[in-house]
Design an enzyme around this catalytic site. Structure first.
Site, PDB file in Angstrom:
ATOM      1  CB  CYS B  91      -0.931   0.014   1.199  1.00  0.00           C
ATOM      2  SG  CYS B  91      -2.058  -1.367   1.167  1.00  0.00           S
ATOM      3  CG  HIS B 357      -5.901   2.366  -0.114  1.00  0.00           C
ATOM      4  ND1 HIS B 357      -4.720   2.805  -0.675  1.00  0.00           N
ATOM      5  CD2 HIS B 357      -5.541   1.380   0.755  1.00  0.00           C
ATOM      6  CE1 HIS B 357      -3.704   2.104  -0.186  1.00  0.00           C
ATOM      7  NE2 HIS B 357      -4.178   1.223   0.664  1.00  0.00           N
ATOM      8  CB  CYS B 387      -0.482   0.517   7.763  1.00  0.00           C
ATOM      9  SG  CYS B 387      -2.115   0.720   7.050  1.00  0.00           S
ATOM     10  N   GLY B 389       1.274  -4.082   3.944  1.00  0.00           N
ATOM     11  CA  GLY B 389       1.182  -5.532   4.055  1.00  0.00           C
ATOM     12  C   GLY B 389       2.494  -6.128   4.524  1.00  0.00           C
TER      13      GLY B 389
END
Lengths: 722, 401
Positions: B91, B357, B387, B389
């Site tokens: 992300c 997102h 944040c 993965g």
């Protein structure tokens, strides 16, 4: 007909030239077909022989014995400690089955009786499976219980045959399947009433000249169900991992390796997938956990069962059970299902009614027969063998009386006084007490030589252990008959000496109280429960305390304090007292304990526990390490108690101590038992750890002299074998 | 070490990431080309002067597979001598691209670089690229659960309840709507047009300003079934044995939206900017990534922020505004809780809950949103963090010049 010389004695081949059918009858020695290297070698030879036959159109694999075939005994896996050698052994068996399924003609397996582990894997390598459907038929993969993976292709052929989802279920939760269940699951193609009909079907199918290749060996084949590495397959595998962790809390490596084998192999070509299976199976077999499981659950258990002289001999024996509570009713039913004539006596008619209701709920339902489970007719026959009575007279002439009344010494003494005169000559009188010393119960007995303890575990029909308590005055003949009775009931016995709590209750109490201590010290209760299960305990100490009942636990604790000189008060015992007396939380039966309950269903730990604990000394523990420490502490306290019992002569063999704890208490089976656990830590290291715990938590952790001496001598409880 | 400056930021509006979405008919490479074309066009720049194009993209398979950055460059009509590279840090990929571009410039290896990101979630399904993370062998050795479970785990550990996450989601919606209606996004937005030049989407499609707390409260927890019936909650116990159960609080309404979009950032040295007549809008002060617990997974912004501040020798008080990606409402809430921050300094123009997102593009988009908010409010310094993965965090601090 032409036949092949058969040096291994494992296969008797024959050829029906008119129909082009070769039959390979498995003729293992001792009426026992075992898929191991000799049979694999014989299979390879037999396939080569058949291949050379002119006009061969098909092969039939069947058994000359009542059972089709099974896998090797679990301890056979321990015989080859070298990884490369073990891998080579596994691969040879795999390759023999691969030879069979790619031999160029179709192969039918005709199944009957027990088709287990390697036997089922042999069947899976055939192109069609037909079975003789009678109550003896059972298809199963029991080796996982010993920490062993199927290693003859089941982890690869089952997903290819059934798809990932059903294969995961069958492999990770192996339960025996009867004919109809196996057919529905897709393991068996057709069921027949007898061997001749099954053979005729096999011959008829082969006459249709079916494709001699397995589906997965044909071009264009795809795995049924979700494709390997697809999102759907990933979700299935992930869910299986989650479900596995719910059951095991990560305490069992073998099923985790099994899931790896399925996942990693299902997307590969079969020949290479079998390599993956073999490597993981070898890795599982060589693990310390699997070694411990096999030694305790297989070797020690069989040694214990050998003491009984086997399972025969219950039929027609007249057994009296005194007290129709949960244990008495369960015991009566179990004895009746094993062929005993049972008299169940209680002074309260309502108790007898409740017993009847309990049995009615056990009535087997409709649906396919479950191997090993009672059939409706056997259930009815068992109930017909039970006489319920309020009177004493029907007990007359029983060969064995077992009291299962409340745990109160005076009551038990009175029951003995009332019933001993009714005993037939040579008959036994047994108490099912879990803690009260036999010497006190039998103090007034007319003939203490025939009095003993038979400590059964609840639920009786499922718990495999019988703790036989031999009092100082119990005769050898009484003990012999008790051991035979254990065999008749299908229980593995341990013989223990007399003393408060005997063996198992002492160890159990140590576990239960340590759980209370941990909570009282301020450890998060959820962490304590999980840490225990992660360490391998079947049930966490708080849950198990709730199941037993906190009031009963305190009663046993008081007995231990008086009779074994255990310290009277500690933060944990005060916590138990507060729960029962101040908070009215007596456990599951009381509807509230460590856990909250709604209509008898456990609904999570009681949030008020935090307020009853005194954080500070050990403090709130949250990290992974501290869960490991908590788990180790819970195992060590039981280990110390087992050593004490051994030192006091309550148990005479380490084997009994380990088997009793694992089978009776759900002690972490992967450790092998409390003493095997100390061995695995190394006795000097175990002593050092116990000294450290004793310095913080008190003398209950202090290593007993026997342990220190054994550590100093370098003599573990079990000699190290090569 | 030299310095790297941000000259321009552009992004597409975010379209609903499903077949009803306005950008569903647009190929991902065209989404990327849309923002790439805009940079030389609106800065009167010869594309041949761009020395590299670094593009974040998460689901690098199918039509986002291979190296979409290179094909975006060509589709945009850039000089074919401009290379492209695609990066994947889940992300944070878009911010990772910015940080790598800044590193190239600061090191002197390059003078002018484009960073950005692209993701068409309507066309290339999240997770379609597979991955090692759910492999049982890795599961036994490391442990990993789907992000939604990790988000609920984070909420449970930090005592963040359903009302908290829903209230945060409502605030995200209200702020995004207000920003959109006030035209705060106008400067960076590049409409996506069809082959005839007709606009397909000119403003963000995902926000639901009409939603209410009551409506949000009615949504079902999205990960309860997976966590409880699917038993995945059990996989977190090894790392978090003290938790008896996970509270499943996240829903479709308080987690980030699934959308399509692309973004691009023009980054270069002061000297090259001056030579080309480009006005630097911000300086990259600090750019870091960290690894953290893979099971909890979403805590990475906290250690990333600490490291970014330490590297920049700044304190929390010296940061005026924060962009903390709203992957799940618990992430910015736990972040604010940990640092004792008031929510009026975080995600002032809404975030991924309202706006969506687009995985690989979000980091670059948030950098732009932060820069514009600082400019509009006359503030100095901002920090953007996401944040990631696998339990990582990436953070970048910028300072207006």
């Amino acid at each position: 007909m032409s036949a092949l010389p058969n040096p291994a004695g494992a296969i008797a081949p024959s050829f029906d030239a008119a129909r082009g059918l070769a039959t390979l009858r498995l003729t293992g020695p001792g009426a026992d077909n075992v898929l191991d290297e000799p049979l694999a070698t014989a299979l390879v030879e037999a396939v080569a022989w058949a291949h050379a036959l002119p006009g061969l159109r098909g092969l039939i694999v069947s058994s000359a014995h009542p059972d089709f075939c099974r896998g090797p005994d679990p301890d056979r896996w321990l015989a080859t400690p070298d990884a490369a050698a073990l891998l080579a052994r596994v691969r040879r068996v795999q390759q023999a089955l691969r030879r069979l399924e790619t031999c160029g003609v179709p192969v039918v397996a005709v199944l009957a009786g027990a088709v287990s582990d390697g036997g089922l894997e042999l069947a899976l390598a055939c192109h069609r499976r037909v079975a003789v459907d009678d109550p003896r038929l059972r298809l199963e993969l029991p080796a996982l219980a010993f920490g062993l993976l199927p290693a003859a292709g089941a982890t690869q052929r089952l997903p290819r045959l059934l798809g990932l989802g059903p294969a995961l279920e069958l492999l990770l939760r192996p339960a025996p399947l009867g004919g109809e269940s196996a057919r529905r699951a897709g393991l068996v193609d057709a069921l027949f009433a007898d061997h001749e009909a099954a053979l005729a079907d096999a011959a008829g199918w082969l006459a249709t000249r079916p494709d001699p290749a397995q589906a997965y060996d044909r071009p264009g084949w795809v795995l049924p169900g979700p494709a390997p590495r697809s999102t759907a397959a990933r979700d299935l595998v992930l869910s299986a991992a989650g479900a596995l962790h719910q059951r095991t809390a990560g305490s069992q490596p073998a099923p985790e390796l099994l899931l790896r084998a399925i996942h990693e192999g299902c997307g590969l070509v079969l020949d290479r997938a079998l390599e993956v299976e073999a490597r993981l199976a070898v890795s599982a077999a060589r693990s310390a956990t699997t070694g411990a499981l096999i030694r305790t659950l297989w070797q020690h258990r069989r040694q214990a069962e050998a003491l009984t002289g086997g399972a025969g001999g219950a039929a027609g024996q007249r057994v009296g059970i005194l007290g129709a509570g949960l244990m008495g009713a369960g015991l009566a039913y179990h004895c009746a299902t094993r062929g005993c004539e049972v008299v169940l006596r209680d002074v309260d008619p309502a108790a007898l009614d409740r017993a009847r209701e309990r049995w009615a709920r056990r009535s087997p339902g409709d649906g396919p027969a479950v191997p090993g489970a009672l059939s409706p007719s056997a259930h009815a026959a068992a109930l017909a063998r039970i006489t319920l009575t309020l009177a004493l007279e029907p007990l007359a002439g029983c060969a064995l009386l077992i009291e299962a009344v409340d745990e109160a010494l005076a009551l038990k003494q009175r029951v003995l006084a009332e019933t001993e005169p009714l005993l037939a000559p040579g008959a036994l009188w047994a108490s099912n007490t879990s803690a009260l010393p036999l010497a006190s119960i039998a103090a007034q007995a007319r003939d203490p030589a025939r009095v003993l303890g038979l400590h059964f575990f609840s639920p009786v029909e499922r718990m495999p252990l019988l703790e036989i308590v031999r009092g100082a005055l119990t005769s050898e003949a009484t003990l012999e008959r008790a051991l035979a009775f254990a065999g008749a009931l299908g229980k593995a016995p341990i013989v223990v000496g007399d003393g408060y709590g005997f063996y198992t209750t002492r160890v159990f109490l140590a576990y239960l109280v340590e759980g209370a201590e941990l909570v009282a010290e301020g450890h998060t209760p959820a962490l304590v429960e999980w840490a225990a299960r992660h360490a391998g305990m079947a049930v966490g100490p708080l849950q198990v305390a709730d199941e037993v009942g906190l009031a009963l636990a305190r009663q046993i604790l008081a007995g231990a304090q008086q009779q074994l000189g255990r310290p009277a008060a500690s933060p944990g015992t005060r916590l138990l007292a507060a729960l029962v007396e101040t908070e009215g939380r007596g456990g599951r039966a009381a509807g509230a304990g460590y856990y909250s309950y709604v209509e008898g269903q456990r609904r999570g730990l009681w949030p008020g526990l935090g307020a009853l604990s005194a954080p500070g000394r050990v403090g709130q523990s949250v990290a992974r390490d501290s869960a490991a420490q908590v788990g180790q502490r819970l195992l060590l306290i039981q280990g110390v108690e087992a050593v004490r019992a051994l030192a006091e002569g309550i148990v005479t063999h380490a084997r009994d101590a380990d088997l009793g704890a694992v089978l009776g208490l759900g002690f972490a089976p992967g450790t092998g038992g409390p003493l095997a656990y100390l061995d695995r830590l190394g006795l000097p290291a175990a002593c050092a750890r116990l000294d450290a715990l004793a310095a913080v938590h008190g003398a209950r952790f202090a290593p007993p002299p026997l342990l220190r001496e054994a550590a100093a001598r370098g003599e573990p409880f079990y000699p190290v074998t090569e | 070490m030299g310095e790297a400056f941000v000259f321009d930021v552009v992004r597409t509006p975010r379209g609903l990431g499903k077949s009803q979405g306005a950008l569903y008919t647009v190929r991902p490479v065209e989404l990327l080309a849309t923002v790439l074309r805009a940079l030389p066009a609106r800065n009167a720049l010869d594309s041949a002067l761009i020395e590299d194009v670094i593009i974040g993209c998460v689901t690098q398979t199918e039509e986002q597979g291979a190296c979409i950055a290179r094909w975006g460059v060509l589709e945009a009509g850039f000089d074919p001598r401009v290379p492209g590279v695609t990066v994947h840090r889940y992300c944070a990929s878009g911010l990772q691209a910015v940080n790598q571009a800044a590193a190239l410039v600061a090191s002197g290896y390059a003078e002018l670089v484009v960073a950005g990101g692209v993701e068409s979630m309507s066309r290339v399904r999240m997770g379609a690229d597979g991955g090692a993370q759910y492999d049982p062998a890795l599961q036994w050795a490391v442990g990993s659960v789907p992000q939604g479970i990790a988000a609920d785990l984070l909420a449970t550990l930090r005592g963040i309840g359903r009302h908290d996450v829903d209230a945060f989601a409502l605030r995200s919606q209200q702020r995004a709507a207000a920003a959109r209606d006030a035209g705060h996004f106008a400067r960076s937005l590049i409409p996506v047009c069809d082959v005839n030049g007709l606009p397909l989407l000119e403003r963000d499609e995902h926000p639901r300003p009409e939603t209410t707390l009551e409506r949000l409260a009615q949504l079902k927890p999205a990960f309860a079934t997976l966590g409880r019936q699917g038993a995945l909650d059990a996989l977190t116990r090894r790392a978090y044995p003290q938790l008896e159960a996970i509270e499943h609080v996240h829903t479709a309404g308080n987690a980030s939206g699934i959308v399509d979009g692309a973004a691009a950032v023009l980054i270069g040295s002061r000297a090259r900017g001056e030579a080309l007549g480009l006005r630097p809008r911000a300086r990259i002060v600090s750019a870091v990534s960290v690894g953290d617990d893979p099971v909890l997974m979403l805590w990475g912004p906290v250690p990333a922020t600490r490291l970014a501040l330490e590297r920049a020798r700044l304190t929390l008080d010296e940061i005026d505004l924060f962009e903390v990606n709203e992957a799940f409402a618990a992430v910015p809430l736990a972040y604010a809780q940990e640092f004792g921050l008031e929510l009026d300094r975080i995600n002032v123009d809404g975030g991924s809950i309202a706006l969506g997102h687009p995985l690989g593009a979000t980091g670059a988009m948030l950098l732009g949103t932060l820069l514009e908010a600082l400019e509009r409010r006359g503030l100095q310094r901002g920090l953007v963090t996401l944040c990631i993965g696998g339990g990582m965090g990436t953070a970048t601090i910028i300072e207006r010049v």
